[in-house]
Every structure is written in structure tokens, then in C-alpha cells.
Write a protein that holds these residues in place. Sequence first.
Motif, PDB file in Angstrom:
ATOM      1  N   ARG A 163      -3.398 -12.304   0.833  1.00 42.96           N
ATOM      2  CA  ARG A 163      -2.294 -11.787   0.041  1.00 42.96           C
ATOM      3  C   ARG A 163      -2.187 -10.263   0.091  1.00 42.96           C
ATOM      4  O   ARG A 163      -1.089  -9.724  -0.058  1.00 42.96           O
ATOM      5  CB  ARG A 163      -2.410 -12.280  -1.395  1.00 42.96           C
ATOM      6  CG  ARG A 163      -2.263 -13.814  -1.475  1.00 42.96           C
ATOM      7  CD  ARG A 163      -1.895 -14.265  -2.857  1.00 42.96           C
ATOM      8  NE  ARG A 163      -0.681 -13.597  -3.331  1.00 42.96           N
ATOM      9  CZ  ARG A 163      -0.207 -13.711  -4.561  1.00 42.96           C
ATOM     10  NH1 ARG A 163      -0.861 -14.459  -5.444  1.00 42.96           N
ATOM     11  NH2 ARG A 163       0.882 -13.088  -4.927  1.00 42.96           N
ATOM     12  N   LEU A 164      -3.281  -9.579   0.265  1.00 41.04           N
ATOM     13  CA  LEU A 164      -3.167  -8.130   0.441  1.00 41.04           C
ATOM     14  C   LEU A 164      -2.611  -7.793   1.816  1.00 41.04           C
ATOM     15  O   LEU A 164      -2.022  -6.733   2.008  1.00 41.04           O
ATOM     16  CB  LEU A 164      -4.531  -7.457   0.255  1.00 41.04           C
ATOM     17  CG  LEU A 164      -5.095  -7.407  -1.165  1.00 41.04           C
ATOM     18  CD1 LEU A 164      -6.460  -6.723  -1.152  1.00 41.04           C
ATOM     19  CD2 LEU A 164      -4.143  -6.687  -2.119  1.00 41.04           C
ATOM     20  N   GLY A 165      -2.808  -8.699   2.761  1.00 40.68           N
ATOM     21  CA  GLY A 165      -2.332  -8.431   4.115  1.00 40.68           C
ATOM     22  C   GLY A 165      -3.204  -7.395   4.801  1.00 40.68           C
ATOM     23  O   GLY A 165      -4.312  -7.080   4.355  1.00 40.68           O
ATOM     24  N   PRO A 166      -2.710  -6.828   5.895  1.00 46.13           N
ATOM     25  CA  PRO A 166      -3.499  -5.818   6.614  1.00 46.13           C
ATOM     26  C   PRO A 166      -3.668  -4.562   5.752  1.00 46.13           C
ATOM     27  O   PRO A 166      -2.687  -3.899   5.411  1.00 46.13           O
ATOM     28  CB  PRO A 166      -2.656  -5.521   7.856  1.00 46.13           C
ATOM     29  CG  PRO A 166      -1.695  -6.666   7.969  1.00 46.13           C
ATOM     30  CD  PRO A 166      -1.433  -7.119   6.567  1.00 46.13           C
ATOM     31  N   VAL A 167      -4.896  -4.264   5.384  1.00 52.84           N
ATOM     32  CA  VAL A 167      -5.187  -3.064   4.600  1.00 52.84           C
ATOM     33  C   VAL A 167      -6.402  -2.367   5.210  1.00 52.84           C
ATOM     34  O   VAL A 167      -7.179  -2.972   5.954  1.00 52.84           O
ATOM     35  CB  VAL A 167      -5.475  -3.381   3.116  1.00 52.84           C
ATOM     36  CG1 VAL A 167      -4.245  -3.960   2.424  1.00 52.84           C
ATOM     37  CG2 VAL A 167      -6.662  -4.323   2.970  1.00 52.84           C
ATOM     38  N   HIS A 168      -6.540  -1.105   4.877  1.00 55.05           N
ATOM     39  CA  HIS A 168      -7.743  -0.369   5.259  1.00 55.05           C
ATOM     40  C   HIS A 168      -8.163   0.506   4.096  1.00 55.05           C
ATOM     41  O   HIS A 168      -7.407   0.697   3.127  1.00 55.05           O
ATOM     42  CB  HIS A 168      -7.507   0.461   6.520  1.00 55.05           C
ATOM     43  CG  HIS A 168      -6.479   1.531   6.364  1.00 55.05           C
ATOM     44  ND1 HIS A 168      -5.158   1.342   6.684  1.00 55.05           N
ATOM     45  CD2 HIS A 168      -6.565   2.809   5.900  1.00 55.05           C
ATOM     46  CE1 HIS A 168      -4.478   2.440   6.430  1.00 55.05           C
ATOM     47  NE2 HIS A 168      -5.308   3.352   5.949  1.00 55.05           N
ATOM     48  N   LEU A 169      -9.368   1.031   4.158  1.00 55.13           N
ATOM     49  CA  LEU A 169      -9.869   1.887   3.091  1.00 55.13           C
ATOM     50  C   LEU A 169      -9.003   3.131   2.955  1.00 55.13           C
ATOM     51  O   LEU A 169      -8.601   3.731   3.952  1.00 55.13           O
ATOM     52  CB  LEU A 169     -11.314   2.289   3.375  1.00 55.13           C
ATOM     53  CG  LEU A 169     -12.354   1.161   3.350  1.00 55.13           C
ATOM     54  CD1 LEU A 169     -13.707   1.686   3.785  1.00 55.13           C
ATOM     55  CD2 LEU A 169     -12.437   0.535   1.967  1.00 55.13           C
ATOM     56  N   ALA A 170      -8.739   3.514   1.710  1.00 51.49           N
ATOM     57  CA  ALA A 170      -7.893   4.678   1.444  1.00 51.49           C
ATOM     58  C   ALA A 170      -8.677   5.977   1.519  1.00 51.49           C
ATOM     59  O   ALA A 170      -8.085   7.068   1.425  1.00 51.49           O
ATOM     60  CB  ALA A 170      -7.223   4.552   0.082  1.00 51.49           C
ATOM     61  N   LYS A 171     -10.001   5.885   1.662  1.00 47.42           N
ATOM     62  CA  LYS A 171     -10.827   7.084   1.825  1.00 47.42           C
ATOM     63  C   LYS A 171     -12.029   6.715   2.681  1.00 47.42           C
ATOM     64  O   LYS A 171     -12.355   5.525   2.831  1.00 47.42           O
ATOM     65  CB  LYS A 171     -11.271   7.650   0.482  1.00 47.42           C
ATOM     66  CG  LYS A 171     -12.082   6.705  -0.382  1.00 47.42           C
ATOM     67  CD  LYS A 171     -12.632   7.398  -1.631  1.00 47.42           C
ATOM     68  CE  LYS A 171     -11.550   7.952  -2.497  1.00 47.42           C
ATOM     69  NZ  LYS A 171     -12.094   8.609  -3.716  1.00 47.42           N
TER      70      LYS A 171
END
Length: 406
Positions: free
Chosen positions: A374-382
Motif C-alpha cells: 500500500r505504500l508502494g515504491p518508497v525509499h528512506l527520506a534521510k
Amino acid sequence: MSAPAVPSPPPELLAVRVQDPYPLFAWLREHAPAHPDRRDGRPTVWQISRYDDVRALLTDGRLSKDPGRVPGYVPGPAGLNRHLVHADPPDHTRLRTLVNAAFVPRRIAQLEPFIADVANRLLDRVEQHTHVDVIAAFAAPLTFRMICAILGVPRELDNAATRDTLMATIAPAPAVDAARSEGDLHALLDVLIAGKRAGGERSGVDLLGALVQASDDSGAMSEEELRSTAYLLLLVGHDTTMNLIGNGLLALLRNPGQAARLTGPESGPESGPSPVGTAVEELLRYDSPVRDATFRCAAQPIRLHGQLIGEGDIVSLLIGSANRDETRFTDADRLDVGRTPNDHLAFGYGPHFCIGAALARLEGAVAFPLLLRRLGPVHLAKPVDELPWRPARVMRGLAALPVVGT
């Protein structure tokens, strides 16, 4: 015959042990598997790092769970230490029996639709956002909602303020007034217990109500034990699983090939042994939500690796290190969500095996596939080395896990 000298860990490993304890653990396993931490004015703390030693000592009768054996040791909030984690038999047996019925696997399995519903509702609020803190938006409220449901905490107290009151006891902020935080915690527990007493027989359908009845009707639990047990269950039932979700998702984001193995159509908690079930066990091993086993001290002298652990010394069994022991796990520093067998010690071992293990496993089995889909493609924001970890004494968990859509 004097004990051999024990080398000191390199300062650079100590400097990053909150952020990444695993290089320090590897050093301890190789160079000082029974390492004493001696500081003026404090009890000696022995750090035990190898898998075989940790597992054996988790069931060793020479270790006591009673903090009263250590002069001057203060294990937690005053007046809230009379619970099963700090008890030896027969008190431990009595207290665990009172709590155990609520956490048997067949009863926990019935919560799966409820966990999935709460998880989906939380993700309904965040999946369209481009920047999400997975801890604050998902892991913390999901796990707290579950333990509140089991205990029977009123919905008006199932909120961030209540969670903050509990979390302040294990990782207090420097600017927080400790006495005020402790007072807030005691007041919260008083409200919960008084509410169950006011509810009469109807309150006995939930765990906290049943414990209140056990205290009032049969004297099976003292008032101090009741308050302490309510505190323990609220805190540990929430914190450990929150850490599992945060630590586990971080590991999956850093290993996208492994994450892809959790999102197939055959994965899910309802299908029995499955890719996601095996993956949860590996995530528990790989970055254990409980870094050190809960309190133990030597009730009598113990010899280990040429060292003498004295009576009254604290013994810290490093679960996180044991779960990365290369003599037990092939490629121990590699995440493998299909790893079998996987005899990790994330829930402990023996009579103090984590009472909430079935709940944590089920919440993880529901949470990880939902998050990845459900979040889909994500990566760390830091960057990874800038992620904040809570400096807790026993637990290992992220204070925040910010992600952003790709």
C-alpha cells in the motif's frame, strides 16, 4: 588462579552502539564473550554475547530475575517492579498463569481480521502522502491499539498522549521532569484500574478486568502486582512489536530483493507456513526488537570463559548479538527472508519466553505485506546513519522511520 585480562572494546565501536550495535557485538563474540562493564558506584554488568551461552543462561537456575539481589539497583519506575519479568518461581509461575490465557495462540489468531482492519484504516490516511513517518503514522498506533484491545483500555485513553506517558519510562527525554513523568504514569494506571472496578463483572471479559477481579476476589495478585503488571503489559505489548515493524521495514527497504519475496499472492498470515511467516522470523532475528534480555543477576557465582561472575552481579544476555552469531547462523549478517531453520532468541527462551510472541508474530505477518503493497515504491527520506534510534536500556527501536515515495 586469577582470571585472564579482558580487553576493552574499541572506542569507535562504543560510539555507534545505539545506531549500529552489531560491529560491537561481533567484537565481543570474538574477543570477550563474557565482558565485564565495571563502573564506580554501579554494579558490575557482564555482557554475554555468544548464542550458545545466551541460550544456556536463559534457563540457568543460577540467574535470578529479582532486582532486590543487587544492592542499590533501580530497575524502573518506583512501585511498578512487582511483575512477572522481575519474579522468580513461585511468584513468576503464579503471575504468568494469571496472564497467559489472554495470549494463547488460538485466541490471538482470532484477532487477525481486527489487526488487518486497523492496519488498513491507518494506511488509508497515509498512502497518498509523499512523506510518511512509518513509526508515528502506523507502527505506534497499530501496536498500541492491539494491546489496548486485549487489556480493555477505554478508547479515550488509546491515544498518543498515553503512549508518550509509557514511553517516557524507557527512553526519557533529557528535558523531561522524571518525577512528573512517574506521577503521570501512576495516575494513568490508577484511572485504568478504577475504571475496571467501577465496571463490576462486565470488566472481567478483558485481561485487565480479569486481573482486577483476581486481585479483588481471590487475592491471587496484590495491588502492587496488579499495577506493575498493567504497566508491563501496556509497555512491552506495544513497544516490542512497534520495534519489530520499524526495524523490519528498514531492513526490507535496504534489501529490496528480499522485500519483493513478501508481496506475492501466496503470502499472508492466514495461510499457515508461508513466505511472510518465515520472513517475520528472519526480521526478528536480523535486527531484534529486544537487544538485551530483561534483567538477570547471579544468585551464585558463575564461571564462564575463564571469568568469574560474582554473586549479585548483573548479567546482560545480548539477544541481538546471539542472533547474529556466525557459528549458529550461516551468513548471519545477511538478511534472508527464506531462512530455515531459524532458531533465533528474539523472544527469549525457557520459562521467561515472551508471553506476547504470538501477538507480535501475527501483527508482523499482517503489517509487512500491507506496508509494502500500500505504500508502494518508497525509499528512506534521510540517510541510514541519520535515522534516530531510541537509547533504551533493553529495547532496540527507531524513534522515527521517514520514507518518501519514489
